[in-house]
Design a protein around this motif. Structure first.
Motif, PDB file in Angstrom:
ATOM      1  N   HIS A 149       2.581  -8.949  -7.133  1.00  0.00           N
ATOM      2  CA  HIS A 149       1.423  -8.193  -6.661  1.00  0.00           C
ATOM      3  C   HIS A 149       1.820  -6.751  -6.360  1.00  0.00           C
TER       4      HIS A 149
ATOM      5  N   GLN B  76       0.365  -3.391  -8.326  1.00  0.00           N
ATOM      6  CA  GLN B  76      -0.272  -2.268  -7.630  1.00  0.00           C
ATOM      7  C   GLN B  76       0.455  -0.951  -7.925  1.00  0.00           C
TER       8      GLN B  76
ATOM      9  N   ALA C   6       2.654   1.719  -3.440  1.00  0.00           N
ATOM     10  CA  ALA C   6       1.762   2.204  -4.493  1.00  0.00           C
ATOM     11  C   ALA C   6       1.510   3.698  -4.361  1.00  0.00           C
TER      12      ALA C   6
ATOM     13  N   ARG D  26       0.831  -1.206   0.000  1.00  0.00           N
ATOM     14  CA  ARG D  26       0.000   0.000   0.000  1.00  0.00           C
ATOM     15  C   ARG D  26       0.870   1.261   0.000  1.00  0.00           C
TER      16      ARG D  26
END
Length: 244
Positions: free
Chosen positions: A146, A150, A117, A114
């Motif tokens: 992954h 992102q 990104a 998170r």
């Protein structure tokens, strides 16, 4: 009480998962299922299956769980489009069943994705380095793929240009794998468990975001969170961040 079957119970992640389930007051371990065991027999009485196998045949395992009405929390990485399609086909006739495919169950790793990104919107360059033990079968890791996906999505949405790279001659693999335009580099080294760095660069500065799992117990809070929540989240979900 939630009854849990662990598939791949003989492996290191499987053993750690079994210990965590047995230590949880609201969970009961209904079966330890190994590679030579009867899967259908092991799934009897289970509400949730935690799948910690290698990538070979995992699509069939998860599809079987779905067909038996058992929710599946899956830590196996290395999924193909054909494998995902097989699971989606099984879910079509069992829409009440939940399947979570999580490339990483460590809460810190989910937060790293998170943060990376968000940060990637503000830097000219970004690359990912993942470091694992030499027994890992897939490269790049599911976590790194992954993460890169992102990052790429966030940069596209923000209108950020691709990372600059003037390379015109290189040995095969020297610049790592290309995941949606983000370079990902894999290290396999004895003594490591699971580690990831996101390197972000701009004029005169660098930001490094790193997460380290030193022991497989780091994945257990995320596994148990998923086991407890999956019954209320039908369908296919990819990434533990959707449960947080």
């Amino acid at each position: 009480m939630i009854s849990v079957a662990v598939i791949g119970a003989a492996g290191r992640m499987g053993k750690t998962t079994c210990d965590a389930v047995e230590a949880a007051a609201d969970l009961t371990l209904s079966a330890r299922i190994g590679s030579g065991d009867d899967l259908l027999a092991g799934l009897k009485g289970a509400q949730v299956a935690v799948v910690m196998t290698g990538p070979e045949g995992v699509d069939d395992i998860v599809a079987t769980c779905v067909e038996q009405g058992v929710h599946a929390v899956v830590g196996t990485t290395g999924w193909t489009e054909a494998g995902l399609a097989k699971v989606q086909a099984a879910l079509a006739s069992k829409p009440e069943v939940g399947v979570l495919l999580a490339p990483n169950f460590a809460l810190g790793a989910v937060l790293l994705m998170r943060f990376a990104a968000e940060a990637a919107k503000h830097f000219e360059s970004v690359e990912v380095v993942e470091l694992h033990h030499p027994n890992k079968a897939d490269a790049p890791s599911g976590t790194a793929r992954h993460t890169a996906q992102q990052i790429a999505a966030a940069r596209r949405e923000a209108g950020v240009a691709p990372s600059p790279d003037a390379t015109t001659a290189a040995l095969d693999g020297a610049r790592g794998a290309d995941v949606d335009g983000v370079r990902v580099h894999s290290v396999r080294l004895r003594g490591l468990v699971a580690h990831e760095e996101v390197l972000l660069g701009g004029p005169g500065e660098q930001l490094t975001i790193r997460h380290d799992s030193f022991d497989r117990i780091s994945f257990m809070p995320g596994v148990l969170l998923a086991v407890r929540q999956i019954a209320g989240r039908p369908g296919l979900v990819q990434g533990l961040e959707h449960y947080l």
